[in-house]
Design a protein around this motif. Sequence first.
Motif, PDB file in Angstrom:
ATOM      1  N   UNK A 151      11.697   5.161  -2.058  1.00  0.00           N
ATOM      2  CA  UNK A 151      12.232   5.906  -3.198  1.00  0.00           C
ATOM      3  C   UNK A 151      11.332   5.758  -4.406  1.00  0.00           C
ATOM      4  N   UNK A 152      11.110   6.883  -5.069  1.00  0.00           N
ATOM      5  CA  UNK A 152      10.357   6.900  -6.326  1.00  0.00           C
ATOM      6  C   UNK A 152      11.392   6.895  -7.451  1.00  0.00           C
ATOM      7  N   UNK A 153      11.324   5.892  -8.304  1.00  0.00           N
ATOM      8  CA  UNK A 153      12.297   5.764  -9.387  1.00  0.00           C
ATOM      9  C   UNK A 153      11.582   5.790 -10.735  1.00  0.00           C
ATOM     10  N   UNK A 211       0.829  -1.212   0.000  1.00  0.00           N
ATOM     11  CA  UNK A 211       0.000   0.000   0.000  1.00  0.00           C
ATOM     12  C   UNK A 211       0.858   1.255   0.000  1.00  0.00           C
ATOM     13  N   UNK A 212       1.974   1.197   0.695  1.00  0.00           N
ATOM     14  CA  UNK A 212       2.899   2.330   0.735  1.00  0.00           C
ATOM     15  C   UNK A 212       3.397   2.652  -0.663  1.00  0.00           C
ATOM     16  N   UNK A 238       7.540  12.381  -1.831  1.00  0.00           N
ATOM     17  CA  UNK A 238       8.615  13.032  -2.587  1.00  0.00           C
ATOM     18  C   UNK A 238       9.545  11.976  -3.197  1.00  0.00           C
ATOM     19  N   UNK A 239      10.586  12.418  -3.890  1.00  0.00           N
ATOM     20  CA  UNK A 239      11.516  11.492  -4.555  1.00  0.00           C
ATOM     21  C   UNK A 239      12.071  10.442  -3.593  1.00  0.00           C
ATOM     22  N   UNK A 240      12.557  10.880  -2.437  1.00  0.00           N
ATOM     23  CA  UNK A 240      13.038   9.967  -1.408  1.00  0.00           C
ATOM     24  C   UNK A 240      12.406  10.367  -0.087  1.00  0.00           C
ATOM     25  N   UNK A 241      11.874   9.402   0.616  1.00  0.00           N
ATOM     26  CA  UNK A 241      11.210   9.654   1.892  1.00  0.00           C
ATOM     27  C   UNK A 241      11.813   8.738   2.938  1.00  0.00           C
ATOM     28  N   UNK A 242      12.072   9.294   4.120  1.00  0.00           N
ATOM     29  CA  UNK A 242      12.575   8.499   5.236  1.00  0.00           C
ATOM     30  C   UNK A 242      11.638   8.701   6.423  1.00  0.00           C
ATOM     31  N   UNK A 243      11.058   7.609   6.893  1.00  0.00           N
ATOM     32  CA  UNK A 243      10.143   7.656   8.038  1.00  0.00           C
ATOM     33  C   UNK A 243      10.770   6.860   9.172  1.00  0.00           C
ATOM     34  N   UNK A 244      11.058   7.537  10.264  1.00  0.00           N
ATOM     35  CA  UNK A 244      11.682   6.916  11.434  1.00  0.00           C
ATOM     36  C   UNK A 244      10.605   6.443  12.400  1.00  0.00           C
ATOM     37  N   UNK A 302       8.274   3.676 -10.386  1.00  0.00           N
ATOM     38  CA  UNK A 302       7.982   2.636  -9.406  1.00  0.00           C
ATOM     39  C   UNK A 302       8.396   3.178  -8.045  1.00  0.00           C
ATOM     40  N   UNK A 303       7.792   2.656  -7.014  1.00  0.00           N
ATOM     41  CA  UNK A 303       8.140   3.061  -5.658  1.00  0.00           C
ATOM     42  C   UNK A 303       8.669   1.839  -4.935  1.00  0.00           C
ATOM     43  N   UNK A 304       9.885   1.974  -4.429  1.00  0.00           N
ATOM     44  CA  UNK A 304      10.506   0.894  -3.671  1.00  0.00           C
ATOM     45  C   UNK A 304      10.527   1.275  -2.201  1.00  0.00           C
TER      46      UNK A 304
END
Length: 116
Positions: free
Chosen positions: A39-41, A11-12, A19-25, A54-56
Amino acid sequence: MMQLPAHILERLRLLTCLPQTTRVQFRLPDGSDFYLRVERKAVDQQGPEGEAFIIEAEQVSGLVKAPDLDLEMSYDTLRDIIDGQLSARHAFLLGDIRYTGNRELAAALADLFIVH
C-alpha cells in the motif's frame, strides 16, 4: 511458508510504478501460497528525497481475491530467485514462472532480485 527476506521487501518499497494498493499472489505447488499486500500511503511531510508517501509491504499466507498479479512457480524456483542463484527474468523466459495480470508489475518485480 516461504518468508521473503527483508532486503527484498525494502526494495519493493522503493518501486514507483505501484498503484495505491497492489496485491501479488504467489502460488506454490505444495500449497504454501502467500500474497504480498503493498500500500502507498500519503504522509504529512515530505521525506529526505522529496517523497510524499510511504510504501508498506506485508506478506500474508493464503489466497487473495482479485490479485493485480498472480505468479505461479515451484518452491525451488522461488528459493533460488530469493537466494540470488537464479535470475527472475531468466525464470520468466524459461517458463519456470507463469503469471497472469499486470505485465509491467511483473517486470518491475523481476528487477528486485539480484543474481550473485
